[in-house]
Design an enzyme around this catalytic site. Structure first.
Site, PDB file in Angstrom:
ATOM      1  N   HIS A   1       9.076  -5.078  16.040  1.00 44.61           N
ATOM      2  CA  HIS A   1       8.511  -3.751  16.295  1.00 44.61           C
ATOM      3  C   HIS A   1       6.992  -3.790  16.487  1.00 44.61           C
ATOM      4  CE1 HIS A   1       7.971  -4.631  12.133  1.00 44.61           C
ATOM      5  NE2 HIS A   1       7.149  -3.619  11.999  1.00 44.61           N
TER       6      HIS A   1
ATOM      7  N   GLU B   1       7.827 -10.862   5.497  1.00 43.97           N
ATOM      8  CA  GLU B   1       6.808 -11.041   6.533  1.00 43.97           C
ATOM      9  C   GLU B   1       5.632 -11.742   5.867  1.00 43.97           C
ATOM     10  OE1 GLU B   1       4.167  -8.144   9.439  1.00 43.97           O
ATOM     11  OE2 GLU B   1       4.309  -7.706   7.312  1.00 43.97           O
TER      12      GLU B   1
ATOM     13  N   ASP C   1       7.360  -6.165   3.470  1.00 44.56           N
ATOM     14  CA  ASP C   1       6.206  -6.050   4.355  1.00 44.56           C
ATOM     15  C   ASP C   1       4.980  -6.720   3.726  1.00 44.56           C
ATOM     16  OD1 ASP C   1       5.222  -4.593   6.756  1.00 44.56           O
ATOM     17  OD2 ASP C   1       3.946  -3.551   5.323  1.00 44.56           O
TER      18      ASP C   1
ATOM     19  N   GLU D   1      -1.993 -11.253  -3.211  1.00 43.35           N
ATOM     20  CA  GLU D   1      -3.420 -11.545  -3.265  1.00 43.35           C
ATOM     21  C   GLU D   1      -4.076 -10.652  -4.317  1.00 43.35           C
ATOM     22  OE1 GLU D   1      -6.183 -12.140   0.451  1.00 43.35           O
ATOM     23  OE2 GLU D   1      -5.874 -10.025   0.068  1.00 43.35           O
TER      24      GLU D   1
ATOM     25  N   HIS E   1       0.847  -1.189   0.000  1.00 49.35           N
ATOM     26  CA  HIS E   1       0.000   0.000   0.000  1.00 49.35           C
ATOM     27  C   HIS E   1       0.883   1.240   0.000  1.00 49.35           C
ATOM     28  CE1 HIS E   1       0.772  -1.523   4.119  1.00 49.35           C
ATOM     29  NE2 HIS E   1       1.184  -0.283   4.304  1.00 49.35           N
TER      30      HIS E   1
HETATM   31  C1  GLC Z   1       3.478  -4.826   8.834  1.00 48.53           C
HETATM   32  C2  GLC Z   1       4.332  -4.045   9.797  1.00 48.53           C
HETATM   33  C3  GLC Z   1       3.435  -3.216  10.678  1.00 48.53           C
HETATM   34  C4  GLC Z   1       2.585  -2.294   9.830  1.00 48.53           C
HETATM   35  C5  GLC Z   1       1.835  -3.072   8.749  1.00 48.53           C
HETATM   36  C6  GLC Z   1       1.236  -2.166   7.718  1.00 48.53           C
HETATM   37  O1  GLC Z   1       2.693  -5.774   9.467  1.00 48.53           O
HETATM   38  O2  GLC Z   1       5.140  -4.911  10.522  1.00 48.53           O
HETATM   39  O3  GLC Z   1       4.178  -2.483  11.614  1.00 48.53           O
HETATM   40  O4  GLC Z   1       1.672  -1.591  10.617  1.00 48.53           O
HETATM   41  O5  GLC Z   1       2.686  -3.965   8.062  1.00 48.53           O
HETATM   42  O6  GLC Z   1       2.224  -1.688   6.853  1.00 48.53           O
END
Ligand code: GLC
Length: 548
Positions: free
Chosen positions: A311, A242, A200, A207, A103
């Site tokens: 974090h 992630e 991220d 998707e 995004h």
């Molecule tokens: C990931 C990051 C998180 C963030 C989210 C949206 O999960 O680790 O901190 O808020 O993406 O970008």
């Protein structure tokens, strides 16, 4: 030595804004970080992962970006960033950056243009629909803080999709121009010299969202495309992603149908993270043993990235309700310590009651289980949290360097976020300066632990297996095997002193000796009477293969 640098790395995650402020404006900056590289080199860190460094309105701590091609002026300039890469490289430290391309911020010029008119060249860079989607309240990542995943935009007169907050519109990966742009962003930073990206929210990137469709098709081939692109631009660059998904979905993120590692190099091991928390809470190694058994085999080149804290909140959503309740009872008993019904917003030291033995045990476990360890800044000195701050900010407080005002983080009166000032974890007590002079400090322990790990490449680059023998309750025994040799590890998750018999392994041993542990237990002998204190741990080298 492994041919894959990332398998022998120690990754240190930090947010430039809260690490070190060089110009006294209260905000950490790149020059401040450069000034602390020697500290990180001494700790034994070999790779940095920087939380987002791009310009951002800061509504999601930088994960809402308005320009992917520069750094936020508050932390410095692109020139400062190039200097950071140079200085880090001089010390043998690589730098990875967060790549947040699921995004953008709603203030990104692309979205401003997209919402302004259906004829905008950027309209189709985002995901729109004209009528209200039936599933607009489904799939939220931040329940409680988020109301929906499709929001109506009055300017655009249409609904747009946002997996996260409504100020973070999702990019449309159906659109080939978006895909090309993302490759360009990656190429730009690789050209500057970054070692790779922490990607991220990868499951949401691939998707292919359509209103009312659930589940949506997943475009794994895009990951292959990105990998090829990255590898052509910089052969040793790494993609660390992630992707907090069900274990049976994980292999597709690493490999194509042929089984070769043609997609991501590394994934964060969320499954192990939750199970480690459960094991620590129950003082029982069983959840770790299950995690070792259940996680899929990785293709050659694939690697897990392990962590205890990052974090975000500790995400316990993959545990059962009963398991989660046990972790909450042990580590997040107050409502204020929890977040989104699934997680804990605390640092590790306070979760473990500040008990040095348990902190060492937890980190010894993380660093010896398979995968590349990722360490969050401040954990090496046992920093605490500030539960008075909202949401995840509780664990995003400034680094505590010294006893000076504001912990030596800044000379300004007003730091970007308050420095922890509590009785047990305040900067007066918990800081780098005090610990670096004290060999017995937690920092001194981390230094020695990481140095020992570096002498034992089989730990992260080799295979890791549970040693399945009858052992006293609370004891985990596991081994690491690689071309460099074999190590055996004992961890006592319980409080009782025990004696362990691993003599079955003696036949494999060549002058076995303890290379690290919570104390000196004397010679290991024939491995038949290994003492282990409550919360104790021992790293025993069985054999070393000379010449490797
Ligand atoms: C990931 C990051 C998180 C963030 C989210 C949206 O999960 O680790 O901190 O808020 O993406 O970008």
């Amino acid at each position: 030595m492994s041919e894959y640098w990332y398998k022998e790395a120690v990754i240190y995650c930090l947010d430039v804004e809260t690490f070190a402020d060089s110009d006294g404006d209260g905000i950490g900056d790149l020059r401040g970080l450069i000034g602390r590289l020697d500290y990180l080199a001494r700790l034994g860190v070999t790779c940095l992962w920087l939380n987002p460094i791009h310009p951002s309105p800061g509504r999601d701590d930088g994960y809402d970006i308005t320009d992917f091609y520069t750094v936020d002026p508050r932390i410095g300039s692109l020139g400062d960033f190039a200097e950071l890469l140079h200085q880090a490289s001089n010390r043998g430290i690589r730098v990875m950056i967060d790549l947040v391309v699921n995004h953008t911020s709603d203030e990104h010029p692309w979205f401003r243009s997209a919402r302004s008119s259906p004829d905008s060249p950027y309209r189709d860079w985002y995901i729109w629909t004209d009528s209200e989607p039936p599933d607009r309240h489904q799939g939220m990542v931040f329940p409680g803080e988020q109301r929906e995943t499709w929001s109506y935009d009055r300017t655009a007169k249409a609904w747009f999709y946002h997996r996260f907050y409504d100020f973070q519109p999702d990019l449309n990966y159906h659109n080939p121009r978006v895909r090309e742009e993302v490759k360009k962003i990656m190429a730009f930073w690789l050209q500057l010299g970054v070692a790779g990206f922490r990607m991220d929210a990868v499951p949401f990137i691939i998707e292919l969202t359509e209103p009312g469709k659930n589940p949506c098709p997943m475009d794994f081939d895009f990951l292959t495309e990105l990998r090829q692109h990255v590898q052509w631009r910089r052969g040793d660059a790494v993609l660390l992603a992630e992707a907090n998904v069900e274990p049976d979905r994980l292999p597709g993120y690493f490999a194509d149908a042929g089984g070769s590692n043609s997609r991501l190099h590394m994934l964060f091991d969320f499954m192990l993270n939750g199970r480690l928390m459960l094991a620590l809470a129950r003082q029982d190694p069983e959840p770790i043993i299950e995690a070792l058994r259940d996680t899929p085999q990785l293709p050659r080149g694939g690697q897990w990235a392990t962590f205890l804290r990052n974090h975000d909140e500790i995400d316990l959503s993959r545990l059962t309700a009963e398991q989660r309740a046990d972790v909450f009872a042990a580590f997040g008993p107050d409502e204020n310590m929890r977040l989104y019904d699934r997680g804990i917003r605390r640092r590790l030291a306070p979760m473990l009651g500040g008990d040095r033995r348990r902190i060492e045990l937890a980190y010894s476990l993380q660093f010896t289980l398979r995968g590349t360890p990722v360490l969050r800044y401040g954990e090496e000195i046992g920093m605490g949290d500030d539960l008075a701050l909202p949401g995840r900010n509780s664990i995003r407080t400034p680094m505590q360097w010294s006893r000076a005002p504001n912990g030596g983080f800044t000379s300004a009166d007003e730091p970007i976020r308050p420095v922890v000032d509590s009785r047990d974890y305040g900067y007066q007590k918990v800081n780098v300066t005090a610990q670096r002079h004290d060999q017995d400090s937690l920092f001194g322990w981390f230094e020695r632990m990481i140095r020992t790990l570096r002498e034992s490449p089989e730990v992260s680059a080799g295979t890791c297996a549970h040693i399945d023998q009858k052992l006293p309750p609370g004891i985990l025994a596991h081994r690491a095997d690689g071309s460099t040799g074999t190590m055996v590890f004992l961890h006592n998750l319980g409080t009782d002193d025990v004696r362990v018999d691993l003599s079955e392994l003696y036949g494999e041993a060549d002058d076995p000796n303890q290379v690290f542990g919570d104390r000196d237990y004397g010679p290991v002998g024939r491995l038949d009477a290994l003492d282990l204190a409550g919360y104790g741990y021992r790293w025993i080298r069985l054999c070393r293969n000379p010449g490797t």
